[in-house]
Write an enzyme that holds these catalytic residues in place. Structure first.
Site, PDB file in Angstrom:
ATOM      1  N   GLU A  55     -43.362 -30.706  68.114  1.00 47.95           N
ATOM      2  CA  GLU A  55     -43.214 -29.258  68.068  1.00 47.95           C
ATOM      3  C   GLU A  55     -41.865 -28.944  67.444  1.00 47.95           C
ATOM      4  O   GLU A  55     -40.826 -29.402  67.936  1.00 47.95           O
ATOM      5  CB  GLU A  55     -43.284 -28.658  69.473  1.00 47.95           C
ATOM      6  N   ASP A  66     -37.212 -19.312  77.240  1.00 47.39           N
ATOM      7  CA  ASP A  66     -36.507 -20.582  77.228  1.00 47.39           C
ATOM      8  C   ASP A  66     -35.285 -20.561  78.130  1.00 47.39           C
ATOM      9  O   ASP A  66     -34.627 -19.540  78.308  1.00 47.39           O
ATOM     10  CB  ASP A  66     -36.088 -20.944  75.797  1.00 47.39           C
ATOM     11  N   TYR A 177     -51.589 -25.902  76.149  1.00 41.31           N
ATOM     12  CA  TYR A 177     -50.269 -26.177  76.711  1.00 41.31           C
ATOM     13  C   TYR A 177     -50.221 -25.537  78.091  1.00 41.31           C
ATOM     14  O   TYR A 177     -50.181 -24.324  78.227  1.00 41.31           O
ATOM     15  CB  TYR A 177     -49.199 -25.580  75.786  1.00 41.31           C
TER      16      TYR A 177
END
Length: 263
Positions: A55, A66, A177
């Protein structure tokens, strides 16, 4: 599965791994971090260390999903003037033999114009994951991305109801995911207690491979999750290691690969 039947590089990779009873190691890196000069070398080091999918993160000014490690890496890369066009050039230069997934927030993709996914495919990208475009948020845009040349990888949260998991997976390709826990990305000491149940629910909702990410940083964690999922995604730990150098990131990748193969 005895033979590869798909022309999609991501699907091919997972089919090959399943046939060998192996789990996928998906590694994340922020393009342009620790600096543009070493980013291509880092991609190649991750591949050489045993990553099955890489990725490649597109730096963004407001990466809300994040944690501090990846936020910092994004700011460093932006400081070096790295945007989506530069990211694609890095992928092109790396010439990797494993599938590449473009990992991005929506704004950089929209700003790059309607042909950006075609340009990404031409550069050597095989999939795209858009962190802030949940299923149903913009059906027209989602259809455009889903009908494009890249496998549209979708995210599933641990709190997602099973029927919603089914809907998300139906709109995805490549793999799903699965976020292992709520919150932002970052290294964690323990695996979430309810993860086996969450993986089982998702398994009942889709035939796509399931890769678990968020918080995996050690071989022990990789081995534990590899026993229940089709693969793992490691981001913050790789980015943190890359701050020390390409060699450190390569060494961590080797450790994770060996742990997964022992699962």
């Amino acid at each position: 599965m005895s033979a590869t039947t798909s022309s999609d590089p991501l699907a091919q990779r997972f089919e090959t791994l399943a046939g060998a009873n192996r789990r996928a190691l998906v590694t994340y890196m922020t393009a342009g971090h620790p600096d543009p000069a070493r980013s291509v070398a880092l991609m190649r080091a991750l591949e050489a260390g045993g990553a099955d999918v890489i990725e490649v993160g597109v730096p963004f000014s407001d990466p809300m999903a994040d944690g501090p490690v990846i936020q910092r890496s994004s700011q460093v890369a932006l400081g070096h003037g790295v945007g989506l066009p530069q990211v694609l050039e890095m992928v092109r230069e790396a010439r990797l033999s494993v599938p590449v997934v473009l990992f991005s927030y929506l704004n950089p993709i929209l700003a790059a114009g309607p042909e950006v996914l075609a340009r990404a495919a031409e550069a050597g990208v095989h999939g795209v994951l858009v962190t802030d475009l949940p299923v149903g948020a913009d059906p027209a845009l989602e259809a455009r991305i889903g009908d494009g040349p890249l496998a549209f990888v979708r995210l599933v949260a641990p709190t997602t109801p099973t029927e919603r998991m089914r809907e998300i997976a139906r709109h995805g390709r490549g793999f799903v995911y699965l976020i292992s826990r709520l919150g932002v990305t970052g290294m964690q000491r323990d695996v979430a207690r309810d993860l086996p149940e969450t993986v089982a629910r998702l398994r009942s909702a889709t035939e796509l491979p399931i890769c678990v990410g968020f918080g995996i940083s050690t071989g022990e964690q990789a081995r534990a999750i590899g026993r229940m999922a089709d693969g793992i995604v490691v981001g913050s730990a790789i980015v943190k290691a890359a701050e020390s150098g390409v060699e450190a990131a390569h060494a961590l990748t080797v450790e994770l690969r060996q742990a997964l193969d022992a699962a």
